[in-house]
Design a protein around this motif. Structure first.
Motif, PDB file in Angstrom:
ATOM      1  N   ILE A   1     -34.628  10.570  -0.031  1.00 19.49           N
ATOM      2  CA  ILE A   1     -35.323  10.364  -1.303  1.00 19.49           C
ATOM      3  C   ILE A   1     -36.110   9.061  -1.205  1.00 19.49           C
ATOM      4  O   ILE A   1     -35.531   7.983  -1.103  1.00 19.49           O
TER       5      ILE A   1
ATOM      6  N   GLN B   1     -38.238   6.479  -2.967  1.00 15.12           N
ATOM      7  CA  GLN B   1     -38.613   5.960  -4.277  1.00 15.12           C
ATOM      8  C   GLN B   1     -39.799   5.011  -4.109  1.00 15.12           C
ATOM      9  O   GLN B   1     -39.682   3.958  -3.485  1.00 15.12           O
TER      10      GLN B   1
ATOM     11  N   ASN C   1     -40.529   9.777  -6.996  1.00 19.77           N
ATOM     12  CA  ASN C   1     -39.484  10.138  -6.042  1.00 19.77           C
ATOM     13  C   ASN C   1     -39.959  11.311  -5.197  1.00 19.77           C
ATOM     14  O   ASN C   1     -40.209  12.400  -5.721  1.00 19.77           O
TER      15      ASN C   1
END
Length: 264
Positions: A25, A27, A75
């Motif tokens: 993930i 960010q 994200n």
């Protein structure tokens, strides 16, 4: 989310589990982009739209994109690869022998061939943008400068990429095609076999001048004739005469490479 995998100027990458799948993930802080939040959001959205449907063993998969308005973050949900960028690998080993260089190039060529067949130019081929897993699986990543095109109809002329790996036609703002990725691949290969990028001794501006003049990067000392021929082909100054990735895959330097145990 689980553990943090890495942190950069504009993003932090975590591991996580979504729908029973272990993922990465990323960010991304939109406020970190000097061009502004709207520009950053549009750029990331465009990158995701280009690659979200692509499925190839040597291209990093993108699974989803979510915008967090409260934190002004995006994200990006991606395939998790247990590995390192080839930049780190080259720094660690000093340089890569020709056999393993050909192994790496064959999979990058496969990935590029797949992209080109789907009307996509990557436009930033370099060791930073190729991951190698612990099992020596090769993955092409980072499609922030990628673009869609229609062959022989809407060529590109925008100047993007990284100076030490850019093709002359890209630097000069000329109309160009997928062969810009071939020149960059040659620069990528030079760094693998020599341990440093082409024109490494020059600053960014001086490097751009060299490339703009169409001056081919000097070939590393001590390389085989097959490797020298491969690199020279990549550095054909007239992009219309430069070989395609399919033609390069059939070159003796690549086609004579003996498969390794870890090939998938």
């Amino acid at each position: 989310m689980k553990g943090r995998l890495g942190k950069g100027a504009t993003a932090t990458v975590y591991s996580g589990i979504i729908e029973n799948r272990i993922v990465a993930i990323k960010q991304i802080k939109l406020s970190a982009y000097s061009q502004g939040i709207k520009y950053a959001q549009a750029t990331i959205q465009r990158e995701y739209q280009i690659v979200k449907e692509l499925c190839h063993p040597n291209i990093l998969r993108y699974y989803g994109l979510f915008f967090n308005k409260e934190n002004q973050q995006v994200n990006l949900i991606m395939e998790l690869v247990d590995g390192v960028p080839l930049t780190d690998f080259v720094i660690y080993v000093g340089h890569v022998n020709e056999e393993f260089t050909a192994y790496i190039l064959r999979f990058v060529l496969d990935a590029l061939g797949f992209l080109h067949s789907h009307g996509i130019m990557h436009r930033d081929i370099k060791p930073d943008n190729v991951l190698m897993s612990m099992s020596a699986t090769i993955k092409l990543i980072d499609f922030g400068t990628a673009t869609k095109y229609t062959p022989n109809i809407n060529r590109r002329n925008s100047t993007v990429g990284t100076p030490w790996y850019c093709a002359p036609e890209v630097i000069n703002g000329e109309a160009y095609d997928t062969e810009c990725d071939v020149w960059s691949l040659g620069c990528f290969a030079v760094e693998l076999v020599s341990g440093k990028p082409p024109f490494d001794e020059l600053n960014e501006i001086a490097c751009l001048y060299k490339m703009a003049e169409g001056q081919s990067p000097p070939l590393p000392d001590g390389i085989s004739p097959a490797c020298a021929s491969f690199l020279s082909s990549c550095f054909t100054s007239d992009w219309k005469k430069r070989p395609t990735v399919k033609e390069l895959s059939a070159s003796p330097f690549i086609s004579s490479q003996i498969p390794l145990e870890n090939e998938h």
